[in-house]
Design a protein around this motif. Structure first.
Motif, PDB file in Angstrom:
ATOM      1  N   ASN A 174       0.866  -1.165   0.000  1.00 13.04           N
ATOM      2  CA  ASN A 174       0.000   0.000   0.000  1.00 13.04           C
ATOM      3  C   ASN A 174       0.907   1.220   0.000  1.00 13.04           C
ATOM      4  O   ASN A 174       2.033   1.159   0.519  1.00 13.04           O
ATOM      5  CB  ASN A 174      -0.901   0.014   1.231  1.00 13.04           C
ATOM      6  CG  ASN A 174      -1.986   1.077   1.149  1.00 13.04           C
ATOM      7  OD1 ASN A 174      -2.307   1.566   0.072  1.00 13.04           O
ATOM      8  ND2 ASN A 174      -2.554   1.417   2.289  1.00 13.04           N
ATOM      9  N   GLY A 175       0.457   2.330  -0.568  1.00  9.80           N
ATOM     10  CA  GLY A 175       1.346   3.472  -0.631  1.00  9.80           C
ATOM     11  C   GLY A 175       0.638   4.771  -0.895  1.00  9.80           C
ATOM     12  O   GLY A 175      -0.527   4.807  -1.309  1.00  9.80           O
ATOM     13  N   GLY A 176       1.346   5.860  -0.630  1.00 12.56           N
ATOM     14  CA  GLY A 176       0.832   7.197  -0.851  1.00 12.56           C
ATOM     15  C   GLY A 176       1.870   8.208  -0.420  1.00 12.56           C
ATOM     16  O   GLY A 176       2.990   7.842  -0.029  1.00 12.56           O
ATOM     17  N   ALA A 177       1.518   9.484  -0.460  1.00 11.14           N
ATOM     18  CA  ALA A 177       2.481  10.534  -0.134  1.00 11.14           C
ATOM     19  C   ALA A 177       2.438  10.950   1.327  1.00 11.14           C
ATOM     20  O   ALA A 177       3.326  11.659   1.800  1.00 11.14           O
ATOM     21  CB  ALA A 177       2.243  11.754  -1.017  1.00 11.14           C
ATOM     22  N   VAL A 178       1.401  10.540   2.058  1.00 11.72           N
ATOM     23  CA  VAL A 178       1.309  10.878   3.479  1.00 11.72           C
ATOM     24  C   VAL A 178       2.277  10.011   4.271  1.00 11.72           C
ATOM     25  O   VAL A 178       2.446   8.816   3.983  1.00 11.72           O
ATOM     26  CB  VAL A 178      -0.130  10.688   3.989  1.00 11.72           C
ATOM     27  CG1 VAL A 178      -0.223  10.919   5.496  1.00 11.72           C
ATOM     28  CG2 VAL A 178      -1.077  11.628   3.257  1.00 11.72           C
ATOM     29  N   ALA A 179       2.931  10.587   5.270  1.00 12.00           N
ATOM     30  CA  ALA A 179       3.889   9.851   6.089  1.00 12.00           C
ATOM     31  C   ALA A 179       3.215   8.670   6.783  1.00 12.00           C
ATOM     32  O   ALA A 179       2.069   8.783   7.239  1.00 12.00           O
ATOM     33  CB  ALA A 179       4.520  10.780   7.127  1.00 12.00           C
ATOM     34  N   PRO A 180       3.903   7.544   6.901  1.00 11.78           N
ATOM     35  CA  PRO A 180       3.262   6.333   7.436  1.00 11.78           C
ATOM     36  C   PRO A 180       2.819   6.445   8.888  1.00 11.78           C
ATOM     37  O   PRO A 180       1.846   5.806   9.283  1.00 11.78           O
ATOM     38  CB  PRO A 180       4.334   5.260   7.260  1.00 11.78           C
ATOM     39  CG  PRO A 180       5.624   6.002   7.129  1.00 11.78           C
ATOM     40  CD  PRO A 180       5.282   7.289   6.456  1.00 11.78           C
ATOM     41  N   ASP A 181       3.536   7.233   9.684  1.00  5.40           N
ATOM     42  CA  ASP A 181       3.245   7.293  11.116  1.00  5.40           C
ATOM     43  C   ASP A 181       2.549   8.583  11.534  1.00  5.40           C
ATOM     44  O   ASP A 181       2.449   8.865  12.734  1.00  5.40           O
ATOM     45  CB  ASP A 181       4.540   7.116  11.913  1.00  5.40           C
ATOM     46  CG  ASP A 181       5.169   5.747  11.681  1.00  5.40           C
ATOM     47  OD1 ASP A 181       4.402   4.765  11.593  1.00  5.40           O
ATOM     48  OD2 ASP A 181       6.401   5.660  11.570  1.00  5.40           O
TER      49      ASP A 181
END
Length: 295
Positions: free
Chosen positions: A163-170
């Motif tokens: 899964n992925g995107g530009a928002v930081a994971p944490d």
């Protein structure tokens, strides 16, 4: 009579269903007769037309005790802000010329800011237009990040295993199901119990990181080791263009992600019982899992 814009969409459809269940008269607006046929068979008055057509919208609003308004998303728009400004002016003109007195508008957390927030800045501009209308009671709903945005990454999960995107994971964010937004809007459209311009945040059942959301999705689709990967903003925008989104809209989404990462977009109210809604992401993930099967 209650008029509902976008009556075939995530919020408008559920609002319409909820109002019909309460035996309210509704006027459902949309561009596709086929998508609104179900509502018409349930007793709604259906009007087919373009939300950018001032005459159509004024007629649709005339005689209504309240209207639900929004700026329709258009991922292929070559200039979304220009389109939203034009549509926003038409909506405000229709409100003024029709004489409707109660308006519910779907905005977003972060719409207190005039710029630097991607598409949310266009919602800010519409809020400002509504504030200038005399003798109109406007309820502005500012919901958090939609659970439904995860539908867009199901193909990535299935075909690339991440899964992925530009928002930081944490980064911990309030997230919400659109069904909860619709339920709040429907109750307000029936009650019409506010005066002037009122802003109400809707922050979902709790705060969540994208890494946490990804683990929940993974558990529901049989991929417990599923990982979330943060993409550089330029790569994120490019991937959206490859998916068929216009370069303009892709750039706005990247700007919005940056605004969240930088802490620019924040809840102004903080979490309270009044802005906490019931649907948990763990429950919504069941819908994502069913959609994943057919991607």
């Amino acid at each position: 009579m209650i008029t509902v814009m976008g009556a075939s969409g995530n919020t408008g459809g559920r609002i319409s269903d909820g109002l019909l269940e309460q035996h309210e008269e509704i006027r459902a607006l949309g561009r596709s007769a086929g998508k609104l046929a179900r509502l018409e068979s349930s007793g709604a008055e259906v009007l087919i037309g373009d939300a950018a057509d001032a005459a159509f919208l004024t007629g649709a609003f005339r005689g209504a005790d309240a209207v639900y308004t929004l700026l329709p998303s258009d991922p292929q728009s070559p200039d979304l802000r220009k389109k939203w400004d034009q549509q926003g002016e038409v909506i405000v003109k229709a409100i003024r010329d029709s004489g409707v007195r109660y308006v519910v508008f779907l905005s977003s957390v972060g719409a207190d800011l005039p710029e630097g927030t991607g598409p949310i800045a266009g919602l800010h501009a519409q809020e400002e237009r509504l504030r200038k209308l005399p003798d109109v009671n406007a309820l502005i709903l500012r919901p958090a990040w939609f659970f439904e945005t995860f539908y867009a990454t199901l193909g990535l999960i299935k075909h690339q295993g991440i899964n992925g995107g530009a928002v930081a994971p944490d980064l911990r964010l309030p997230m919400i199901a659109t069904r909860d937004i619709a339920d709040v809007a429907a109750r307000a459209l029936r009650a019409r119990n506010w005066t002037g311009v009122v802003v109400r945040e809707l922050l979902g059942a709790g705060d969540l990181t994208f890494a946490e959301a990804t683990r929940v999705i993974g558990a529901h689709i049989g991929k417990p080791e599923l990982q979330y990967v943060q993409f550089p903003y330029a790569d994120f925008a490019s991937s959206l263009v490859q998916m068929g989104i216009s370069p303009n809209v892709a750039g706005l989404y990247a700007e919005m992600a940056r605004a969240f990462n930088d802490g620019k977009i924040q809840s102004l109210e903080g979490r309270r019982p009044e802005n906490t809604t019931p649907t948990k992401f763990e429950d919504f993930a069941e819908d994502l899992a069913r959609a994943y099967e057919v991607v």
